[in-house]
Enzyme design. Sequence first.
Site, PDB file in Angstrom:
ATOM      1  N   ARG B 256      28.307  35.465  40.779  1.00  0.00           N
ATOM      2  CA  ARG B 256      28.290  35.679  39.331  1.00  0.00           C
ATOM      3  C   ARG B 256      29.258  34.714  38.672  1.00  0.00           C
ATOM      4  O   ARG B 256      30.471  34.836  38.858  1.00  0.00           O
ATOM      5  CB  ARG B 256      28.677  37.131  39.025  1.00  0.00           C
ATOM      6  N   HIS B 260      31.003  40.104  33.848  1.00  0.00           N
ATOM      7  CA  HIS B 260      29.868  41.003  34.108  1.00  0.00           C
ATOM      8  C   HIS B 260      28.925  41.020  32.901  1.00  0.00           C
ATOM      9  O   HIS B 260      27.726  40.790  33.019  1.00  0.00           O
ATOM     10  CB  HIS B 260      30.370  42.411  34.410  1.00  0.00           C
ATOM     11  N   TYR B 269      40.340  40.926  37.179  1.00  0.00           N
ATOM     12  CA  TYR B 269      40.176  41.338  38.580  1.00  0.00           C
ATOM     13  C   TYR B 269      39.728  40.210  39.512  1.00  0.00           C
ATOM     14  O   TYR B 269      39.629  40.394  40.699  1.00  0.00           O
ATOM     15  CB  TYR B 269      39.192  42.510  38.667  1.00  0.00           C
TER      16      TYR B 269
END
Lengths: 359, 359, 329, 329
Positions: B256, B260, B269
């Site tokens: 990715r 998100h 994170y």
Amino acid sequence: MSISFEGQIPFYQYMDEQSEVVNTLPEWALIDETLVRYYQQMVIARQFDNKAIALQRTGQLGTYASSAGCEAIDVVTASLMKKEDVLVPYYRNHAMQMVRGMKLSEVLLYWGGDERGNSSPAQGEDFPNCVPIATQCLHACGVASAIKIRDQQRATVSMLGDGATSKGDFMEALNVAGVWQLPVVFIINNNQWAISVPRALQSIAPTLAQKALGAGIRGEQVDGNDVIALHQSVEQALIRAREGKGPTLIEAVSYRLSDHTTADDATRYRHPDALKTGWDKEPIKRLRDYLHAQGWWNESNETQWLQHTTTLIQEAVDQYLETSPQPASAMFDYLYAELPLQLKKQREIAIARSDKGVS
Amino acid sequence: MSISFEGQIPFYQYMDEQSEVVNTLPEWALIDETLVRYYQQMVIARQFDNKAIALQRTGQLGTYASSAGCEAIDVVTASLMKKEDVLVPYYRNHAMQMVRGMKLSEVLLYWGGDERGNSSPAQGEDFPNCVPIATQCLHACGVASAIKIRDQQRATVSMLGDGATSKGDFMEALNVAGVWQLPVVFIINNNQWAISVPRALQSIAPTLAQKALGAGIRGEQVDGNDVIALHQSVEQALIRAREGKGPTLIEAVSYRLSDHTTADDATRYRHPDALKTGWDKEPIKRLRDYLHAQGWWNESNETQWLQHTTTLIQEAVDQYLETSPQPASAMFDYLYAELPLQLKKQREIAIARSDKGVS
Amino acid sequence: MSTQQAICMVEAINLALHHAMRNDDDVVLLGEDVGTNGGVFRATIGLKESFGMKRVMDTPLAENMIAGLSIGMAAQGLKPIAEIQFLGFIFPAMEHIICHAARLRNRTRGRLSCPLVIRAPYGGGIHAPEHHSESTEAIFAQIPGLRVVIPSSPQRAYGLLLSAIQNPDPVIFLEPKRIYRSQNQIVEDNGQALPLDTCFTLREGADISLISWGAMIKETLEAADHLADEGIQCEVIDVASMNPLDRETILASVGKTGRCVIIQEAPLSCSVGSEIASLLASEALMDLRAPVARVAGYDTVMPYFRLEDQYMPLTIQIIDAAKRTMEFA
Amino acid sequence: MSTQQAICMVEAINLALHHAMRNDDDVVLLGEDVGTNGGVFRATIGLKESFGMKRVMDTPLAENMIAGLSIGMAAQGLKPIAEIQFLGFIFPAMEHIICHAARLRNRTRGRLSCPLVIRAPYGGGIHAPEHHSESTEAIFAQIPGLRVVIPSSPQRAYGLLLSAIQNPDPVIFLEPKRIYRSQNQIVEDNGQALPLDTCFTLREGADISLISWGAMIKETLEAADHLADEGIQCEVIDVASMNPLDRETILASVGKTGRCVIIQEAPLSCSVGSEIASLLASEALMDLRAPVARVAGYDTVMPYFRLEDQYMPLTIQIIDAAKRTMEFA
Ligand SMILES: Cc1ncc(C[n+]2csc(CCOP(=O)(O)OP(=O)(O)O)c2C)c(N)n1
Ligand SMILES: Cc1ncc(C[n+]2csc(CCOP(=O)(O)OP(=O)(O)O)c2C)c(N)n1
Ligand SMILES: [Mg+2]
Ligand SMILES: [Mg+2]
């Protein structure tokens, strides 16, 4: 192309259908003690089943799920568990509950429609019978998480049927048990049927144990009618769990010798030949023949044990039948730690109604 | 002990991170046509993403899930699907929807909070975007069941993320696809993250493709940044599905490249190094370098295509921004085929409120 | 099955299923034990034999999967009838029911739809195992996009199930298993569907409205008989469709009688009975000549069967509630 | 976090979580993205850093699993606080919530219990993606054995969440995300819990009772202000606990005012508002001087966000409903 994963499922059997030893026996199986105990307990379970079914047929018990055919799985597993291990059963594990110290009268109470059958002191921290299929697998993972969080050396055991392996709960449980390396042992009682649905319609996978591979955990298939194979697999799995070495899935291949429950009529969907084949492999006879051959059990032992069992069970039945129902107030008294006002009022109404004998 | 099951997961790659060919190329990849088309569509997807994110940042679009990093998976799969095949997407598959003919303005409409973005005529029988994780996998099995019941030669494709593989729906879907031998292809976009949760916390299984083994179906892992490997796997899987030869699970390993969604901040994170490694492997540059090396694409093609793309997207944006919202009555008009009386009354109230401009 | 012989509710359901499958190739059946076994209550008996395994599917054991599959089938234009073996086991399927089945038409502005029926036996009174006896119809009745239907006799079961199958939207069809075999009626196998959004007035009366549904209709009618002997004329309304609720019939009845008892087996709180009583509080306040009385299950977990009889609402409670309501000045 | 600075609701929740984890080693946290990321709304920020990965667990993505795990943990005496990322994604967990969490104590006659909190943000108004904005509290409020709590201010969020954590039974704690950051209050980090079965009377008034909860308290208080200017004194009640419902406070208030408007964001049918109105129809009929008015969401699927503002109940609707109720003779 390269190979990014390879996995396999072993199958364990020590004693075949003809009670012939087909594998090098472990030491404990060279002496009579454990095997005789297993046998005795399996007989109690079988006799208890017969009695329970009779009680149901005469209107003295509710719908009952017989354990005929899974006595070996239940008796061996429960025997190998320590008191501080936690059992998270499904609805077909009374033989385990019995081995773990639950009174037979308490087991009857459960099937007699009384919640006190889920509250035996002997159950300790064990979960109550689980009716919603496969949900227990996740409760077991929760228990195992608590054990892990607290750094305890205990194992959790979750039992399920072959049908239950199709439900998300089971697969989610395998997955989290893997990724969190939980101290849990899952044991499938693959009795070939989920009510009327045969094993072949649950999954095209040739074994159910291979569902472990998807979760990246250890999976094994054992002959579920062979107490020695069961003992070997389950004992190692329990040890691994207690030692923090992660979860195991054991598929114990058995056969359901009864109807699904007393509410079922298996003749509607099961060919008598299939049932006959099931009986040819069944665990109690297989072990009895072996014990006989070893000279560890004989006709007179058998007669005595059956007598003992009959008495034991009759006492349990008497005690069960003498247990009066809970008062109407019991519908309210365990719902919350502290009963809300609205329910206090409803409780009064229920008691009054019950006192008037209106029901 | 014997072995009752053995299984393995192959990994396919044709073009490595340096755009080097590492495997014998299939015939179609020896000519430019398909690869150039794939490249062009991937570029549209990437440009579209950038624009959509900009629109969101300026309050002209809702929360948006970028497809940066999964363009190869989406473009190749959608390109190989026939019109009569059925796509059952999740929320990150606009590149697929675009290849299947949905207008970019319609895609924007969806992310602009308008149900009409789920009702493009180009979607045909395709399912709308699926937000509840993994549920689409079972819808795909239902579509595939209908296809099978009607003896049609169509395939169903269900897309999901790595996080979604932990949810029961996915595993139940694999299982029923296996036992019913359904014409369905499951493709995991393993982009290594489920919002902030890394792949390693979803499962201890070294591959996600091996979840197929538990269900007794075929599972493969492919380099999800390699259009050639993807083409090979997906094409075969689609053919098997259409020919009634059963389901396939393909794990496409990607990364990715974005947050998100626009509501997320991955810097909380994710280490920048991880992201950098992701960019090193990304599909568009990889293919561009290869096309360049083959002489199938050059700077001038690139400039022209980017210009074309920019215009295309700007037109879509304009069209989207010009689309007036649905009337308040639309809250009611598609709920039931025939509107119940109570809702007719509520509909009147809503219209009156809207007319008064009260909202 | 002869149509001139009186049959019970579960037979009427079976008759309707046969009828629907015979008349529409798109109707398919799926669930646990619905095929070879004919369903644990025999509601689907004979269907696999008549229509084959392709249309009558014994599924793997997973209710979530059953619901998800059915939605996919329905979107393709099949008309799946899914059986959930007992309503207590429907909960794994909630996400598919709420987020997808109930919303597919709405989410796609009508591009796709979900002509799906979920059948499930429910309710207490047959001394079943744990989790088999609850009445949770209100959970479904509140979900926009669903229809929720409960029959109370063999004839209505036949006609309502046919409607449910023909209806282009998802219908939760709840079968009160306590009365599966308690009443026999002649059911003409004529394909006649009954409306899905109308209460049935089972008995007219000017004094008081007794409003109920499902198995409790039995006790409600008994109470009405008894009250008639005492000179109280009850209007008995079978709600039948929990959603959409036929508010007009209820308001008209209470408009006439000014008195109302709502009878349900389900727990009291946030239930269909609450909705009906709240309707009266909002739209019929001036008609009400007495407080709305409610005879309902307790707000407890349905007790395991040895105490079940202490839980179930009784005819005498309905009679008492009606009398108290009548006495109100 | 200084306790003397005004904080918003999501910060108050975070404060309560810190407090509970600091004071009781048995309190553990689990859910999707609750660890490193601190929750998608940052409700759990800092907890993993303070209490470690063993007590703050980022789970695999499966709500059913989260619920099932939590029940097992709770039965072992831990006090798990599970986060469901949005209430719209709780449905996979329904079987565990209904059949197990709510019943474990009852099924085992108190041998085991389930001291579990499930937190979930819910409701509309933030222009979120599909399935993120529904108000489905009534589904939970009707389940015997559960407690369902909804705060409406930072202070009440802090106190009610602490109570929920201390409570020995399962609590569904629903957080109205529209007001997560809309109001700041000084919240003393003193561990003071608030009662779980009591309505909060936010404003006293003799003319009319406005009954609401969660985010709609904002509009309800606005309406009360506005009505006060017109000489109408509103009593504003924040229900706070949907189950058990504090019927006494509601009855007392309506007993005093004789007039009532119930305000909720959730659809009208079979809702908590229905339960409250039905309570009035049954037990306060003679007190009611006007029909019970209801301002609620429509019985539709929550629209996708471009039409969301057309759906949300408005202050003006509350004012109108209250005036109509006051005008009633
Ligand atoms: C969630 C759920 N669905 C359906 C049922 C009804 N049911 C009870 S037992 C059973 C079959 C279970 O088969 P299996 O898992 O193989 O266990 P077995 O009874 O054969 O030991 C079914 C469908 C249930 N109890 N729970
Ligand atoms: C049932 C459900 N639970 C939680 C969410 C919230 N959520 C949205 S996306 C997401 C992560 C999904 O990760 P993955 O499956 O890997 O797909 P990706 O977004 O990475 O492509 C989560 C938790 C949801 N949409 N549905
Ligand atoms: Mg079985
Ligand atoms: Mg991902």
